[in-house]
Design a protein around this motif. Sequence first.
Motif, PDB file in Angstrom:
ATOM      1  N   PRO A 143       0.829  -1.212   0.000  1.00 20.74           N
ATOM      2  CA  PRO A 143       0.000   0.000   0.000  1.00 20.74           C
ATOM      3  C   PRO A 143       0.863   1.262   0.000  1.00 20.74           C
ATOM      4  CG  PRO A 143      -0.084  -1.109   2.137  1.00 20.74           C
ATOM      5  CD  PRO A 143       0.655  -2.014   1.207  1.00 20.74           C
ATOM      6  N   GLN A 144       0.358   2.293  -0.632  1.00 24.88           N
ATOM      7  CA  GLN A 144       1.041   3.584  -0.638  1.00 24.88           C
ATOM      8  C   GLN A 144       0.227   4.545   0.216  1.00 24.88           C
ATOM      9  OE1 GLN A 144       4.160   4.235  -2.710  1.00 24.88           O
ATOM     10  NE2 GLN A 144       4.009   2.106  -2.074  1.00 24.88           N
ATOM     11  N   LYS A 145       0.888   5.204   1.133  1.00 27.56           N
ATOM     12  CA  LYS A 145       0.187   5.960   2.164  1.00 27.56           C
ATOM     13  C   LYS A 145      -0.627   7.139   1.636  1.00 27.56           C
ATOM     14  CE  LYS A 145       1.159   8.358   6.514  1.00 27.56           C
ATOM     15  NZ  LYS A 145       0.188   7.871   7.451  1.00 27.56           N
ATOM     16  N   TYR A 146      -0.109   7.850   0.661  1.00 29.95           N
ATOM     17  CA  TYR A 146      -0.752   9.099   0.249  1.00 29.95           C
ATOM     18  C   TYR A 146      -1.526   9.004  -1.053  1.00 29.95           C
ATOM     19  CZ  TYR A 146       1.590  11.540   3.984  1.00 29.95           C
ATOM     20  OH  TYR A 146       1.994  11.979   5.202  1.00 29.95           O
ATOM     21  N   THR A 147      -1.600   7.824  -1.634  1.00 30.96           N
ATOM     22  CA  THR A 147      -2.338   7.699  -2.890  1.00 30.96           C
ATOM     23  C   THR A 147      -3.358   6.590  -2.725  1.00 30.96           C
ATOM     24  OG1 THR A 147      -0.578   6.266  -3.715  1.00 30.96           O
ATOM     25  CG2 THR A 147      -0.492   8.571  -4.368  1.00 30.96           C
ATOM     26  N   ARG A 148      -4.455   6.711  -3.494  1.00 34.24           N
ATOM     27  CA  ARG A 148      -5.510   5.709  -3.393  1.00 34.24           C
ATOM     28  C   ARG A 148      -5.284   4.647  -4.459  1.00 34.24           C
ATOM     29  NH1 ARG A 148      -8.392  10.621  -2.937  1.00 34.24           N
ATOM     30  NH2 ARG A 148      -9.254  10.535  -5.029  1.00 34.24           N
ATOM     31  N   GLY A 149      -5.188   3.403  -4.067  1.00 37.06           N
ATOM     32  CA  GLY A 149      -4.972   2.339  -5.043  1.00 37.06           C
ATOM     33  C   GLY A 149      -3.595   2.461  -5.678  1.00 37.06           C
ATOM     34  N   HIS A 150      -3.460   1.853  -6.819  1.00 42.97           N
ATOM     35  CA  HIS A 150      -2.159   1.864  -7.499  1.00 42.97           C
ATOM     36  C   HIS A 150      -2.338   2.340  -8.924  1.00 42.97           C
ATOM     37  CE1 HIS A 150      -1.203  -1.073  -4.203  1.00 42.97           C
ATOM     38  NE2 HIS A 150      -0.200  -0.229  -4.112  1.00 42.97           N
ATOM     39  N   THR A 151      -2.595   3.629  -9.067  1.00 46.49           N
ATOM     40  CA  THR A 151      -2.739   4.190 -10.415  1.00 46.49           C
ATOM     41  C   THR A 151      -1.678   5.253 -10.643  1.00 46.49           C
ATOM     42  OG1 THR A 151      -5.105   3.756 -10.428  1.00 46.49           O
ATOM     43  CG2 THR A 151      -4.298   5.380 -12.021  1.00 46.49           C
ATOM     44  N   VAL A 152      -1.023   5.145 -11.785  1.00 45.54           N
ATOM     45  CA  VAL A 152      -0.076   6.171 -12.225  1.00 45.54           C
ATOM     46  C   VAL A 152      -0.757   7.001 -13.304  1.00 45.54           C
ATOM     47  CG1 VAL A 152       2.060   6.580 -13.508  1.00 45.54           C
ATOM     48  CG2 VAL A 152       2.001   4.845 -11.725  1.00 45.54           C
ATOM     49  N   GLY A 153      -0.804   8.305 -13.108  1.00 52.54           N
ATOM     50  CA  GLY A 153      -1.292   9.203 -14.152  1.00 52.54           C
ATOM     51  C   GLY A 153      -0.101   9.821 -14.853  1.00 52.54           C
ATOM     52  N   LEU A 154       0.054   9.485 -16.119  1.00 54.22           N
ATOM     53  CA  LEU A 154       1.188  10.051 -16.868  1.00 54.22           C
ATOM     54  C   LEU A 154       0.895  11.497 -17.250  1.00 54.22           C
ATOM     55  CD1 LEU A 154       1.973   7.104 -19.300  1.00 54.22           C
ATOM     56  CD2 LEU A 154       3.542   8.037 -17.580  1.00 54.22           C
ATOM     57  N   VAL A 155       1.885  12.334 -17.109  1.00 58.15           N
ATOM     58  CA  VAL A 155       1.822  13.705 -17.600  1.00 58.15           C
ATOM     59  C   VAL A 155       2.960  13.856 -18.598  1.00 58.15           C
ATOM     60  CG1 VAL A 155       1.988  16.145 -16.983  1.00 58.15           C
ATOM     61  CG2 VAL A 155       0.789  14.557 -15.453  1.00 58.15           C
ATOM     62  N   LEU A 156       2.601  14.007 -19.854  1.00 60.45           N
ATOM     63  CA  LEU A 156       3.622  14.049 -20.902  1.00 60.45           C
ATOM     64  C   LEU A 156       4.029  15.497 -21.155  1.00 60.45           C
ATOM     65  CD1 LEU A 156       2.022  11.381 -23.274  1.00 60.45           C
ATOM     66  CD2 LEU A 156       3.589  11.055 -21.351  1.00 60.45           C
ATOM     67  N   ALA A 157       5.323  15.738 -21.113  1.00 57.02           N
ATOM     68  CA  ALA A 157       5.819  17.119 -21.202  1.00 57.02           C
ATOM     69  C   ALA A 157       6.900  17.255 -22.280  1.00 57.02           C
ATOM     70  CB  ALA A 157       6.340  17.565 -19.833  1.00 57.02           C
ATOM     71  N   PRO A 158       6.479  17.198 -23.542  1.00 55.54           N
ATOM     72  CA  PRO A 158       7.445  17.289 -24.639  1.00 55.54           C
ATOM     73  C   PRO A 158       7.861  18.743 -24.873  1.00 55.54           C
ATOM     74  CG  PRO A 158       5.236  17.061 -25.529  1.00 55.54           C
ATOM     75  CD  PRO A 158       5.101  17.033 -24.023  1.00 55.54           C
ATOM     76  N   PHE A 159       8.737  19.242 -24.053  1.00 61.20           N
ATOM     77  CA  PHE A 159       9.039  20.677 -24.043  1.00 61.20           C
ATOM     78  C   PHE A 159      10.538  20.913 -23.912  1.00 61.20           C
ATOM     79  CE2 PHE A 159       9.249  24.788 -21.605  1.00 61.20           C
ATOM     80  CZ  PHE A 159       8.823  25.595 -22.653  1.00 61.20           C
ATOM     81  N   SER A 160      11.052  21.840 -24.718  1.00 62.98           N
ATOM     82  CA  SER A 160      12.488  22.140 -24.667  1.00 62.98           C
ATOM     83  C   SER A 160      12.760  23.633 -24.499  1.00 62.98           C
ATOM     84  CB  SER A 160      13.176  21.641 -25.944  1.00 62.98           C
ATOM     85  OG  SER A 160      12.656  22.324 -27.076  1.00 62.98           O
ATOM     86  N   GLY A 161      11.691  24.442 -24.265  1.00 66.44           N
ATOM     87  CA  GLY A 161      11.849  25.900 -24.250  1.00 66.44           C
ATOM     88  C   GLY A 161      12.611  26.461 -23.060  1.00 66.44           C
ATOM     89  N   GLY A 162      12.936  25.618 -22.090  1.00 68.29           N
ATOM     90  CA  GLY A 162      13.679  26.103 -20.929  1.00 68.29           C
ATOM     91  C   GLY A 162      15.189  26.070 -21.127  1.00 68.29           C
TER      92      GLY A 162
END
Length: 316
Positions: free
Chosen positions: A7-26
């Motif tokens: 179990p993971q203390k701060y998250t519900r269940g075992h789901t990963v939400g991907l956030v895709l960040a195809p960015f090079s402007g920095g």
Amino acid sequence: MAASLPPQKYTRGHTVGLVLAPFSGGQPRGGVEHGPNQLLENGLAKQLRALGWTVEGDGPDAMPDFESLRPAKELVHGILKNPLFVSRVTQKIHELVKKTCAEGKVALTLGGDHSIGMGTVSGSAAVHDNLGVIWVDAHADINTADTTESGNLHGCPMSFVMGIGPKVEAFSWLKPCLRPSRIVYIGLRDVDQGEKRILRENGIKAFSMHEVDKYGIGRVMELAIAHLGADCPIHLSFDVDALDPSVAPATGTPVRGGLSFREGHYICESIFETGRLVSMDIMEVNPQLGADHASLVQTIQVGCSLVRSALGETLL
Ligand SMILES: NC(=[NH2+])NCCC[C@H](N)C(=O)O
Ligand SMILES: [Mn+2]
Ligand SMILES: [Mn+2]
């Protein structure tokens, strides 16, 4: 058969939400915007599913097009490059990470350059009280608009989320959300003079490569986790240039004398063991850099295996 994850203390269940960040402007080198696609093509989502995670956000149309956010006219603030473009993209990332965390999922952001950290840290901190940030990097990425020598915003995300340095008009959406005591650095070895002063003046905990050599990575991780406290949610921001260039060559600002393959993975494993990882970034994989195809494949594979270790893959 999927493995069973503790179990993971701060998250519900075992789901990963991907956030895709195809960015090079920095930063100025092209190619890092292909990082997310390369990590996915190497099978990252499938690998996480095999560990027992439900993975969301890797559908066929999932890759965002940040070009549409490029302003017709940039704002000018000293030597900062693309401040308005970086602001718009990181604000978008902030919203996505915040939403993912609010839904009780682990937010996994694939970069992209490290300016994206402005969005991921602030997005996670907006949901998780008392967030502790473990920033694994050759660089401190804590320049302000005043101290930056390059003008590259991937060298600035930490000062921006802390709210130190002069206000930059383009970033009015970004409110201070991280106190200096909530940060631990690991792997530093290329820190600008102005950044050293900021680290000192704010009493920020940093384990440079000197401390990794001196204490060993096992002790460093005990101290790092103890510094943040025994019971807080943790954000891991992993810049692959923290690893030695012999381990992760395809990155924009490689610095010799870095973490070994095992040290990098040990960091991830020990954070997973806390059960308190709520969000993670894997940043600065640049498939267009590195000497040859083999160094590219090697870097992408190590990016994937770091994420697996942070999400529960063990050696035995
Ligand atoms: N995320 C990174 N790779 N950052 C490199 C930063 C290098 C240098 N300190 C700068 O401000 O430009
Ligand atoms: Mn970085
Ligand atoms: Mn770096």
